[in-house]
Write an enzyme that holds these catalytic residues in place. Structure first.
Site, mmCIF file in Angstrom:
data_model
loop_
_atom_site.group_PDB
_atom_site.id
_atom_site.type_symbol
_atom_site.label_atom_id
_atom_site.label_comp_id
_atom_site.label_asym_id
_atom_site.label_seq_id
_atom_site.Cartn_x
_atom_site.Cartn_y
_atom_site.Cartn_z
ATOM 1 N N CYS A 23 -5.413 5.459 -4.016
ATOM 2 C CA CYS A 23 -5.675 4.252 -4.259
ATOM 3 C C CYS A 23 -7.068 3.829 -4.947
ATOM 4 O O CYS A 23 -6.879 3.125 -6.194
ATOM 5 C CB CYS A 23 -6.122 3.160 -3.037
ATOM 6 S SG CYS A 23 -7.038 4.295 -1.675
ATOM 7 N N ASP A 63 0.045 -0.019 -5.156
ATOM 8 C CA ASP A 63 -0.930 0.650 -5.669
ATOM 9 C C ASP A 63 -0.863 2.126 -6.145
ATOM 10 O O ASP A 63 -1.199 2.438 -7.271
ATOM 11 C CB ASP A 63 -2.588 0.805 -4.794
ATOM 12 C CG ASP A 63 -2.077 1.311 -3.468
ATOM 13 O OD1 ASP A 63 -1.112 1.700 -3.184
ATOM 14 O OD2 ASP A 63 -3.377 1.339 -3.105
ATOM 15 N N HIS A 64 0.182 2.776 -5.375
ATOM 16 C CA HIS A 64 0.694 4.278 -5.720
ATOM 17 C C HIS A 64 1.935 4.441 -4.960
ATOM 18 O O HIS A 64 2.190 3.740 -4.123
ATOM 19 C CB HIS A 64 -0.507 5.191 -5.768
ATOM 20 C CG HIS A 64 -1.169 5.100 -4.332
ATOM 21 N ND1 HIS A 64 -0.690 5.892 -3.208
ATOM 22 C CD2 HIS A 64 -2.384 4.717 -3.868
ATOM 23 C CE1 HIS A 64 -1.333 5.616 -2.329
ATOM 24 N NE2 HIS A 64 -2.321 4.994 -2.745
ATOM 25 N N GLU A 110 0.949 -1.184 -0.055
ATOM 26 C CA GLU A 110 0.058 0.015 -0.084
ATOM 27 C C GLU A 110 0.842 1.239 -0.080
ATOM 28 O O GLU A 110 1.901 1.496 0.720
ATOM 29 C CB GLU A 110 -0.878 0.090 1.339
ATOM 30 C CG GLU A 110 -2.018 -0.788 1.442
ATOM 31 C CD GLU A 110 -3.239 -0.287 0.462
ATOM 32 O OE1 GLU A 110 -3.688 0.732 0.760
ATOM 33 O OE2 GLU A 110 -3.832 -0.941 -0.471
ATOM 34 N N ASP A 111 0.511 2.407 -0.747
ATOM 35 C CA ASP A 111 1.120 3.821 -0.559
ATOM 36 C C ASP A 111 2.663 3.662 -0.609
ATOM 37 O O ASP A 111 3.219 4.304 0.280
ATOM 38 C CB ASP A 111 0.543 4.213 0.654
ATOM 39 C CG ASP A 111 -0.923 4.267 0.845
ATOM 40 O OD1 ASP A 111 -1.657 3.490 -0.149
ATOM 41 O OD2 ASP A 111 -1.449 4.839 1.753
#
Length: 603
Positions: A54, A216-217, A15-16
């Site tokens: 996201c 995701d980013h 994540e992130d």
């Protein structure tokens, strides 16, 4: 390919998370599982997501289509009706005989039914539950590195003194601590990946499985997640292809690819690895598999509404340069987003801004934006030296401008349509001519120059039959601020426009250019619960910039502060605090009753 001749696919997703670990030259981040994949696989040095947050990013991942092609999916957070014309890679792989699991985040910004997309989507989903002999695609998305780690994770692995503070951030203890505590989260997620790779080997599947790692980013320090710089859009991408499937990779083990690639390529890549036909709707190209193509060398991305704050940015990145176009240059970079401001780094940054202690690069975050930005990442990795006005880069600027324009037209970008308009949707489903994008883009390009010489153009366009043209005419006058005063009569007429979106933009423009309360009255009316959340949010965003005049809407703001919609609630509470003189950067505006849901990764 048939049966056992097709590879399994294990997709590890953090994540992130910007690129970290030794494989990416990060001497502080310990990610041995990912380093191992990089040694045995191919590492993409310049991989980018399509949106720096996201939900819209995940729409692109599951569909292979830019979220901006299907408004309102480009906004963070929205629920767009899933069009019949689109496919998801998981459903196509299931039709081809793959057992597809997702553990466990979805957050696709659309009304997809996860139980229809996946064989299993839950916190216990695992390839081990597949039918005998079935190939699998298994996605694992642990939450350890989510932005919320900055709110609660202790500093353990790396000390604040060890981290590098980028040039765009002030060197403050709170920012150093945020950057340092993230390394604890990184190590946690790598331990999860280590366990999964061990399970793959224990099951005797190591040489039968393609393993892919990405995020995701980017993120997650200040000015990373949500922002269209490399800190928000650049992601890790590592793919290990076992020797028996070496023919599916154009690259050798241990190779590093410097050509720019995009997350938009991942859905077609997964299908190509499984020898499944890539549908024409998908906008990327397969990087691996039987249908692999050379990378395009360009990665497109964008920013739209983030939480309760509207913005509109489009960008293109090649191997070395990033070009950004700011379609809301009158708004500062650092608009207050209640959830984002839960991080102590943002609080300290704003406090230093209010105290007047920041230098030019770090104070820029709180100012309006230029219409265009151009950065040389080889010379300026922190993206603080804007080359857009440098004549030595005029040719490159023009080239990237043209590439971005062509992309916006190719994907039928919905970002120019105000959120809530019935024109939003998947482009091919519209009547021909319903969305005159080329004409809208030309007017928007004129608006962002903020040149008073264009005032007559906007006044004329304010009477156009098309709502989106009138909306961008009002936006053009809004961007002129006080210089729009000669258009007072046209703006006053627009306050009665049949479109609420046009009325709101005209009302803010009127409030900035004309001495009188009429604009605020129109915005106060738009706060009524009879209006859908996007209308109320647009009015709240406008009121923030009308200063003390916004107090005329206090009754509507007070009601909105208790609204069911979390974005409306946060925006209204923030503005009331400002109007009453009770706001400080560490004031908690985010609704903590809503925190548990957001902490699961929905923000």
């Amino acid at each position: 390919m048939t049966g056992a001749s097709r590879p399994n696919i294990l997709w590890l997703m953090s994540e992130d998370c910007s690129p970290h670990g030794a494989a990416y030259g990060d001497v502080l981040g310990r990610m041995p599982a990912i380093d191992r994949l990089a040694r045995e696989g191919v590492l993409f040095e310049q991989a980018f997501c399509t949106a720096p947050v996201c939900a819209p990013s995940r729409f692109s991942l599951i569909t292979g289509v830019h979220a901006a092609s299907h408004g309102p999916a480009q906004h963070m957070r929205a629920v767009s009706p899933f069009p019949d014309a689109l496919d998801t890679y998981a459903e196509l792989l299931r039709e081809a005989g793959y057992y597809c699991t997702n553990n466990a985040k979805t957050d696709y910004n659309t009304d997809l039914d996860k139980d229809a997309v996946w064989d299993e989507s839950s916190a216990t989903a695992h390839w081990r539950d597949r039918p005998d002999g079935a190939p699998f695609l298994a996605v694992f998305n642990p939450m350890d590195t989510h932005e919320s780690a900055l709110f609660h994770e202790p500093v353990t692995t790396v000390s604040p003194e060890q981290v590098r503070v980028p040039e765009f951030l002030p060197d403050l203890p709170e920012i150093r601590a945020d950057l340092a505590r993230y390394y604890t989260a990184i190590e946690k997620v790598d331990r999860v990946f280590t366990r999964l790779l061990r399970e793959l080997e224990e099951d005797g599947l190591w040489e039968d499985t393609v393993v892919l790692y990405s995020s995701d980013h980017g993120g997650v320090g200040p000015r990373s997640k949500r922002f269209c710089y490399d800190e928000g859009l650049r992601v890790p991408l590592v793919v290990r292809v076992p020797a028996r499937f070496a023919h599916l990779s154009p690259w050798r083990p241990g190779e590093r690819v410097t050509t720019a690639v995009s997350h938009i390529d991942l859905a077609p890549t997964l299908l190509s690895l499984a020898d499944v036909r890539v549908p024409a709707s998908m906008q990327g190209r397969p990087l691996l598999g039987r249908a692999a193509e050379p990378p395009a060398g360009l990665a497109f991305g964008g920013r739209d509404r983030m939480g309760e704050r509207y913005d509109f940015v489009r960008t293109v990145r090649d191997e070395r340069y990033r070009y950004l176009r700011n379609y809301a240059p009158h708004r500062p970079y650092g608009q207050h987003v209640a959830y984002m401001w839960m991080a102590r780094g943002y609080q300290a940054w704003e406090a230093a801004h209010l105290a007047g202690t920041l230098d030019e690069p770090t104070d820029r975050f709180f100012r309006p934006k230029p219409a265009e930005e151009l950065y040389d990442l080889a010379e300026d990795p922190d993206e603080t030296h804007n080359l857009a006005d440098d004549p030595r880069h005029a040719e490159r600027l023009a080239t990237l401008r043209d590439l971005l324009d062509a992309h916006l037209l190719r994907v039928n970008d919905n970002g120019f349509i105000p959120e809530g308009s019935p024109l939003q949707g998947y482009g091919p489903s519209r009547e021909p001519g319903a969305y005159p994008l080329r004409e809208v883009m030309a007017l928007a390009a004129t608006a962002i120059t903020r040149d008073p010489a264009n005032l007559a153009t906007f006044v004329t366009a304010l009477t156009d039959a098309h709502e989106v043209i009138r909306y961008w005419a009002a936006q053009g006058l809004l961007m002129l601020g006080a210089d729009a005063a000669p258009a007072a009569t046209a703006l006053e007429t627009a306050l009665d426009d049949p479109s609420a979106h046009v009325r709101i933009a005209a009302a803010e423009a009127y409030g900035l250019a004309v001495d009188g309360p009429r604009g605020v009255v129109v915005l106060a009316q738009a706060l009524s619960p009879e209006h859908p959340p996007p209308i109320r949010l647009q009015a709240l965003n406008a009121l923030v910039y009308l200063g003390t005049d916004a107090a005329l809407a206090e009754d509507g703001l007070t009601a909105a502060a208790d609204a069911d919609h979390p974005g409306v609630r946060s925006a209204a509470r923030y503005l009331l605090l400002r109007l009453r003189g009770d706001y400080t950067p560490d004031t908690v505006v985010f609704d903590n009753d809503h925190f548990d849901a957001q902490h699961t990764g929905l923000v």
